[in-house]
Design an enzyme around this catalytic site. Structure first.
Site, short mmCIF file in Angstrom:
data_model
loop_
_atom_site.label_atom_id
_atom_site.label_comp_id
_atom_site.label_asym_id
_atom_site.label_seq_id
_atom_site.Cartn_x
_atom_site.Cartn_y
_atom_site.Cartn_z
N ASP A 180 34.04 44.41 41.25
CA ASP A 180 34.12 44.57 39.80
C ASP A 180 34.68 45.97 39.61
O ASP A 180 33.97 46.96 39.82
CB ASP A 180 32.73 44.44 39.16
N HIS A 181 35.96 46.06 39.25
CA HIS A 181 36.61 47.38 39.28
C HIS A 181 35.99 48.37 38.31
O HIS A 181 36.14 49.58 38.47
CB HIS A 181 38.13 47.27 39.06
N HIS A 243 32.03 42.85 33.68
CA HIS A 243 32.06 44.27 33.33
C HIS A 243 30.96 44.67 32.35
O HIS A 243 30.25 45.66 32.56
CB HIS A 243 33.42 44.64 32.73
#
Length: 489
Positions: A180-181, A243
């Site tokens: 999950d960047h 996110h």
């Protein structure tokens, strides 16, 4: 004299000709190399269907990382570590040839059998590739083996569980790194530091002192060329399931007993378990969906979502979500966590606003009769930093107060050298640090929460479009807070 120990590995990137690899992965690996965080003991194998050669592949990598402060000799030295392997997922010989190449590169670059498999491609191939890696012996090595998975991890709980079961047939949970960047972003990682390294905040971090917490992630861009994907995803699956709920977990979690991967993840899972479940009715009470129509962005006309050629002209897909999340535990009972995210909004930003409760009897006013509460704002992008909003006396001989701001700007100091999210996450994976990757338990709890919302929305046709491009979303998103006595900051 100390000898620097660098992480070493053969990195296999499936989907090496794709957009993600070009925009994020190659530049990130280059920055790690350029910043002396990895040495010469690494190799990258690009895997894809196109019949490229090593030379063509290296040229493409070079194009993706070209910077004015890097010489041709330095670039050539870096790209010499890159090798291309044309690949057919369904062909046994493709895996056998890949294993032979990895074994050769293990010896050439002294990587001690360490292998990272990065799946930067369509998710329908994740399970097949993972199982073939196992079946054809690509994991049989004296070093470590890790599998990096990009989102989307399924499109609901059932599909996510099926995918996870397929992966777990070939890899242990500790070998699976789900990216999950957002968890690689500097100021998201700083949430823990702000809370757990500052006594002035952590002892106020509860329902006695905080009235609400707001998380906003807005984008200027529309769906661009992702209309087909977005029709099956929408903002709820694309942003909220991963996110937004990850940021909620970091803000709501209890202090871990130590900063290890297992302990941090354990506290995040507890926070996600504490989220109040939704019903169909409470979904419509607590969540708002939107879809952008035409409007103006930076003085230019832009089309609405339904005018995209890859989108259904009567699409029921949301491009905006706002919601109220309640966490039923001792620390947070009664404190709403508001989230909103959307495309084609007024500005591009991601920020967290912690609004503290007002004093029981505030003797001062700001001249307009409106309350001036204290805020802690965590700026995640494009600015990175922290702002603390306080009140001070106005120097005019009256008792009127004015708001003042104490600012810390992270990227003002570090400038262009602020590490990119993928850079940090690739480095963490090479070092075996899974703290900023999502565990299956987090993924499962997030999907179970989001699935209730999806099912409620699918049962009722929305009145779209309901917000203008260039705005901050539909009016109902403002009303969601107004009925609780709050407003978006």
């Amino acid at each position: 004299m100390e000898t620097t120990t660098y992480p070493k590995a053969v990195i296999v990137i499936f989907g090496a000709t794709g957009d993600l690899a070009k925009r994020k992965l190659y530049p990130s690996i280059h920055r790690l190399f350029n910043n002396n965080q990895i040495g010469d003991e690494f190799a990258v194998i690009g895997v894809a269907r196109r019949p490229w050669t090593n030379d063509l592949f290296r040229e493409k990598v070079k194009e993706s990382i070209q910077t004015p402060i890097t010489t041709d000799e330095e670039i050539d030295s870096f790209t010499s570590h890159f090798y291309y392997h044309p690949f057919d997922v369904t062909d046994k010989s493709s895996f056998q040839d890949l294993m032979s190449l990895m074994n050769d590169l293990d010896g050439q670059y002294r990587t001690e059998g360490n292998r990272m498999f990065y799946l930067a491609m369509a998710p329908e191939f994740f399970g097949t590739i993972a199982q073939n890696i196992q079946e054809y012996g690509l994991k049989e090595t004296n070093g470590w083996t890790r599998l990096v998975i990009e989102k989307p991890f399924g499109h609901n709980f059932e599909s996510a569980k099926k995918l996870n079961d397929e992966l777990r047939e070939a890899f242990d949970e500790k070998q699976i790194y789900r990216i999950d960047h957002y968890l690689g972003k500097e100021m998201v990682q700083n949430i823990e530091v702000i809370r757990f390294a500052n006594a002035i905040f952590e002892h106020l971090w509860n329902n006695r002192f905080i009235s609400n917490i707001q998380i906003t992630s807005s984008e200027l861009l529309g769906v661009e060329d992702r209309g087909k994907y977005y029709e099956s995803s929408g903002a709820l699956r694309d942003m909220v399931q991963n996110h937004m709920l990850q940021m909620v977990a970091l803000l709501a979690m209890e202090p871990p007993i130590k900063l290890t991967t297992d302990e941090v993840r354990s506290e995040k899972v507890k926070a996600l378990r504490s989220i109040r479940p939704l019903t169909k009715q409470s979904t419509f009470d607590h969540f708002v969906r939107g879809q952008y129509g035409k409007g103006e962005i930076e003085e230019e006309h832009v089309d609405g979502y339904r005018e995209d050629p890859n989108v259904d002209s009567e699409s029921n897909t949301e491009t905006f979500v706002a919601g109220k999340i309640m966490i039923d535990n001792y620390r947070w009972a009664g404190v709403p966590f508001y989230i909103r995210t959307g495309k084609r909004m007024k500005e591009k930003l991601t920020k967290i606003v912690v609004e503290f409760k007002d004093l029981p009897m505030n003797l001062y006013n700001n001249g307009s009769g409106k309350k001036q509460t204290n805020l802690l704002v965590i700026h995640i992008q494009p600015d990175e930093g922290i702002t603390l909003h306080l009140n001070a006396k106005q120097s005019d001989g009256t008792r009127t107060i004015i708001p003042i701001q104490l600012d810390y700007c992270n990227n003002c100091i570090n400038g262009i050298n602020t590490p990119e999210a993928y850079e940090k996450l690739i480095y963490d994976c090479m070092n075996g640090d899974a703290t900023n990757f999502t565990h299956w338990d987090e993924v499962a709890l997030s999907w179970q929460f989001v699935d209730t919302i999806s099912k409620a929305w699918e049962s009722q046709k929305a009145e779209f479009p309901n917000y203008t491009s260039g705005s901050m979303g539909p009016d109902d998103a403002d009303k969601l807070l107004e009925k609780d006595g709050f407003n978006w900051w």
